[in-house]
Write a protein that holds these residues in place. Structure first.
Motif, PDB file in Angstrom:
ATOM      1  N   ALA A 190      -8.939   0.514  -1.321  1.00 47.17           N
ATOM      2  CA  ALA A 190      -9.184  -0.772  -1.973  1.00 47.17           C
ATOM      3  C   ALA A 190      -9.190  -1.907  -0.949  1.00 47.17           C
ATOM      4  O   ALA A 190     -10.058  -2.782  -0.973  1.00 47.17           O
ATOM      5  CB  ALA A 190      -8.126  -1.024  -3.043  1.00 47.17           C
ATOM      6  N   VAL A 191      -8.233  -1.879  -0.045  1.00 52.52           N
ATOM      7  CA  VAL A 191      -8.155  -2.915   0.992  1.00 52.52           C
ATOM      8  C   VAL A 191      -9.353  -2.810   1.929  1.00 52.52           C
ATOM      9  O   VAL A 191      -9.966  -3.826   2.287  1.00 52.52           O
ATOM     10  CB  VAL A 191      -6.819  -2.815   1.764  1.00 52.52           C
ATOM     11  N   GLU A 192      -9.722  -1.603   2.319  1.00 48.79           N
ATOM     12  CA  GLU A 192     -10.866  -1.415   3.214  1.00 48.79           C
ATOM     13  C   GLU A 192     -12.160  -1.912   2.571  1.00 48.79           C
ATOM     14  O   GLU A 192     -12.990  -2.517   3.244  1.00 48.79           O
ATOM     15  CB  GLU A 192     -10.997   0.047   3.613  1.00 48.79           C
ATOM     16  N   ARG A 193     -12.342  -1.663   1.275  1.00 50.26           N
ATOM     17  CA  ARG A 193     -13.552  -2.143   0.593  1.00 50.26           C
ATOM     18  C   ARG A 193     -13.651  -3.658   0.648  1.00 50.26           C
ATOM     19  O   ARG A 193     -14.721  -4.217   0.863  1.00 50.26           O
ATOM     20  CB  ARG A 193     -13.572  -1.657  -0.860  1.00 50.26           C
ATOM     21  N   VAL A 194     -12.528  -4.327   0.468  1.00 53.58           N
ATOM     22  CA  VAL A 194     -12.511  -5.790   0.532  1.00 53.58           C
ATOM     23  C   VAL A 194     -12.858  -6.257   1.944  1.00 53.58           C
ATOM     24  O   VAL A 194     -13.689  -7.153   2.132  1.00 53.58           O
ATOM     25  CB  VAL A 194     -11.127  -6.341   0.104  1.00 53.58           C
ATOM     26  N   SER A 201     -13.160  -6.094  13.181  1.00 57.29           N
ATOM     27  CA  SER A 201     -12.514  -4.791  13.085  1.00 57.29           C
ATOM     28  C   SER A 201     -11.196  -4.949  12.346  1.00 57.29           C
ATOM     29  O   SER A 201     -10.685  -6.053  12.181  1.00 57.29           O
ATOM     30  CB  SER A 201     -12.272  -4.200  14.473  1.00 57.29           C
ATOM     31  N   TYR A 202     -10.673  -3.822  11.909  1.00 54.91           N
ATOM     32  CA  TYR A 202      -9.370  -3.823  11.265  1.00 54.91           C
ATOM     33  C   TYR A 202      -8.740  -2.448  11.450  1.00 54.91           C
ATOM     34  O   TYR A 202      -9.427  -1.461  11.655  1.00 54.91           O
ATOM     35  CB  TYR A 202      -9.453  -4.176   9.777  1.00 54.91           C
ATOM     36  N   THR A 203      -7.418  -2.433  11.399  1.00 53.20           N
ATOM     37  CA  THR A 203      -6.684  -1.166  11.436  1.00 53.20           C
ATOM     38  C   THR A 203      -5.692  -1.184  10.279  1.00 53.20           C
ATOM     39  O   THR A 203      -5.113  -2.223   9.957  1.00 53.20           O
ATOM     40  CB  THR A 203      -5.925  -0.955  12.753  1.00 53.20           C
ATOM     41  N   VAL A 204      -5.529  -0.040   9.660  1.00 54.24           N
ATOM     42  CA  VAL A 204      -4.608   0.095   8.538  1.00 54.24           C
ATOM     43  C   VAL A 204      -3.517   1.080   8.946  1.00 54.24           C
ATOM     44  O   VAL A 204      -3.811   2.184   9.388  1.00 54.24           O
ATOM     45  CB  VAL A 204      -5.340   0.606   7.282  1.00 54.24           C
ATOM     46  N   ASP A 205      -2.281   0.662   8.803  1.00 52.54           N
ATOM     47  CA  ASP A 205      -1.125   1.515   9.083  1.00 52.54           C
ATOM     48  C   ASP A 205      -0.403   1.734   7.759  1.00 52.54           C
ATOM     49  O   ASP A 205       0.383   0.881   7.323  1.00 52.54           O
ATOM     50  CB  ASP A 205      -0.212   0.840  10.104  1.00 52.54           C
ATOM     51  N   LEU A 206      -0.707   2.840   7.099  1.00 52.82           N
ATOM     52  CA  LEU A 206      -0.126   3.122   5.789  1.00 52.82           C
ATOM     53  C   LEU A 206       1.388   3.283   5.870  1.00 52.82           C
ATOM     54  O   LEU A 206       2.115   2.790   5.015  1.00 52.82           O
ATOM     55  CB  LEU A 206      -0.765   4.373   5.179  1.00 52.82           C
ATOM     56  N   LYS A 207       1.855   3.932   6.924  1.00 52.63           N
ATOM     57  CA  LYS A 207       3.295   4.151   7.076  1.00 52.63           C
ATOM     58  C   LYS A 207       4.059   2.831   7.130  1.00 52.63           C
ATOM     59  O   LYS A 207       5.079   2.661   6.479  1.00 52.63           O
ATOM     60  CB  LYS A 207       3.572   4.976   8.332  1.00 52.63           C
ATOM     61  N   GLU A 208       3.557   1.892   7.903  1.00 51.47           N
ATOM     62  CA  GLU A 208       4.198   0.581   8.050  1.00 51.47           C
ATOM     63  C   GLU A 208       3.733  -0.413   6.987  1.00 51.47           C
ATOM     64  O   GLU A 208       4.246  -1.525   6.912  1.00 51.47           O
ATOM     65  CB  GLU A 208       3.926   0.004   9.442  1.00 51.47           C
ATOM     66  N   GLN A 209       2.732  -0.028   6.210  1.00 48.58           N
ATOM     67  CA  GLN A 209       2.132  -0.876   5.180  1.00 48.58           C
ATOM     68  C   GLN A 209       1.623  -2.193   5.775  1.00 48.58           C
ATOM     69  O   GLN A 209       1.888  -3.269   5.260  1.00 48.58           O
ATOM     70  CB  GLN A 209       3.118  -1.133   4.045  1.00 48.58           C
ATOM     71  N   LYS A 210       0.870  -2.054   6.876  1.00 46.25           N
ATOM     72  CA  LYS A 210       0.331  -3.222   7.577  1.00 46.25           C
ATOM     73  C   LYS A 210      -1.157  -3.051   7.803  1.00 46.25           C
ATOM     74  O   LYS A 210      -1.647  -1.944   8.019  1.00 46.25           O
ATOM     75  CB  LYS A 210       0.995  -3.393   8.941  1.00 46.25           C
ATOM     76  N   VAL A 211      -1.838  -4.175   7.761  1.00 42.05           N
ATOM     77  CA  VAL A 211      -3.256  -4.214   8.093  1.00 42.05           C
ATOM     78  C   VAL A 211      -3.423  -5.286   9.161  1.00 42.05           C
ATOM     79  O   VAL A 211      -2.933  -6.408   9.008  1.00 42.05           O
ATOM     80  CB  VAL A 211      -4.117  -4.565   6.865  1.00 42.05           C
ATOM     81  N   THR A 212      -4.093  -4.938  10.243  1.00 43.35           N
ATOM     82  CA  THR A 212      -4.399  -5.900  11.297  1.00 43.35           C
ATOM     83  C   THR A 212      -5.895  -6.145  11.283  1.00 43.35           C
ATOM     84  O   THR A 212      -6.675  -5.199  11.354  1.00 43.35           O
ATOM     85  CB  THR A 212      -3.976  -5.348  12.676  1.00 43.35           C
ATOM     86  N   VAL A 213      -6.270  -7.412  11.162  1.00 40.19           N
ATOM     87  CA  VAL A 213      -7.678  -7.779  11.080  1.00 40.19           C
ATOM     88  C   VAL A 213      -8.031  -8.645  12.277  1.00 40.19           C
ATOM     89  O   VAL A 213      -7.315  -9.591  12.598  1.00 40.19           O
ATOM     90  CB  VAL A 213      -7.974  -8.557   9.772  1.00 40.19           C
ATOM     91  N   LYS A 214      -9.146  -8.315  12.925  1.00 39.75           N
ATOM     92  CA  LYS A 214      -9.658  -9.115  14.037  1.00 39.75           C
ATOM     93  C   LYS A 214     -11.025  -9.637  13.645  1.00 39.75           C
ATOM     94  O   LYS A 214     -11.832  -8.924  13.048  1.00 39.75           O
ATOM     95  CB  LYS A 214      -9.768  -8.276  15.303  1.00 39.75           C
ATOM     96  N   MET A 226       0.847  -1.170   0.000  1.00 40.27           N
ATOM     97  CA  MET A 226       0.000   0.000   0.000  1.00 40.27           C
ATOM     98  C   MET A 226       0.892   1.233   0.000  1.00 40.27           C
ATOM     99  O   MET A 226       1.736   1.375   0.867  1.00 40.27           O
ATOM    100  CB  MET A 226      -0.894   0.016   1.233  1.00 40.27           C
ATOM    101  N   ASN A 227       0.661   2.052  -0.997  1.00 36.10           N
ATOM    102  CA  ASN A 227       1.492   3.240  -1.121  1.00 36.10           C
ATOM    103  C   ASN A 227       0.717   4.533  -0.972  1.00 36.10           C
ATOM    104  O   ASN A 227       1.316   5.591  -0.844  1.00 36.10           O
ATOM    105  CB  ASN A 227       2.195   3.249  -2.480  1.00 36.10           C
ATOM    106  N   CYS A 228      -0.616   4.456  -1.023  1.00 43.93           N
ATOM    107  CA  CYS A 228      -1.398   5.694  -0.998  1.00 43.93           C
ATOM    108  C   CYS A 228      -2.775   5.429  -0.376  1.00 43.93           C
ATOM    109  O   CYS A 228      -3.123   4.288  -0.086  1.00 43.93           O
ATOM    110  CB  CYS A 228      -1.568   6.246  -2.406  1.00 43.93           C
ATOM    111  N   LYS A 229      -3.541   6.486  -0.217  1.00 42.62           N
ATOM    112  CA  LYS A 229      -4.874   6.348   0.361  1.00 42.62           C
ATOM    113  C   LYS A 229      -5.811   5.578  -0.564  1.00 42.62           C
ATOM    114  O   LYS A 229      -6.753   4.944  -0.115  1.00 42.62           O
ATOM    115  CB  LYS A 229      -5.444   7.715   0.702  1.00 42.62           C
TER     116      LYS A 229
END
Length: 60
Positions: free
Chosen positions: A9-13, A22-35, A1-4
């Motif tokens: 796109a990831v959030e829509r999925v 729930s999920y959190t997106v960390d654009l700086k670290e390019q990580k998504v955590t999904v619970k 992930m390089n941009c908003k």
């Protein structure tokens, strides 16, 4: 992930997936955590279909 746009796109999925609590997106670290109540493989497969690179990241 390089941009908003990539984040969107990831959030829509993720919002369409059953079992995601729930999920959190960390654009700086390019990580998504999904619970939620789903298998990690399912998440990786669905996100990969959005055209974004996917992989597991090690536990800290």
């Amino acid at each position: 992930m390089n941009c908003k746009g990539c984040v969107g796109a990831v959030e829509r999925v993720l919002t369409k997936m059953e079992g995601v609590e729930s999920y959190t997106v960390d654009l700086k670290e390019q990580k998504v955590t999904v619970k939620g109540d789903l298998k990690p493989e399912e998440v990786l497969e669905k996100v990969a279909k959005s055209g974004k690179a996917t992989s597991y990241w090690p536990k800290e």
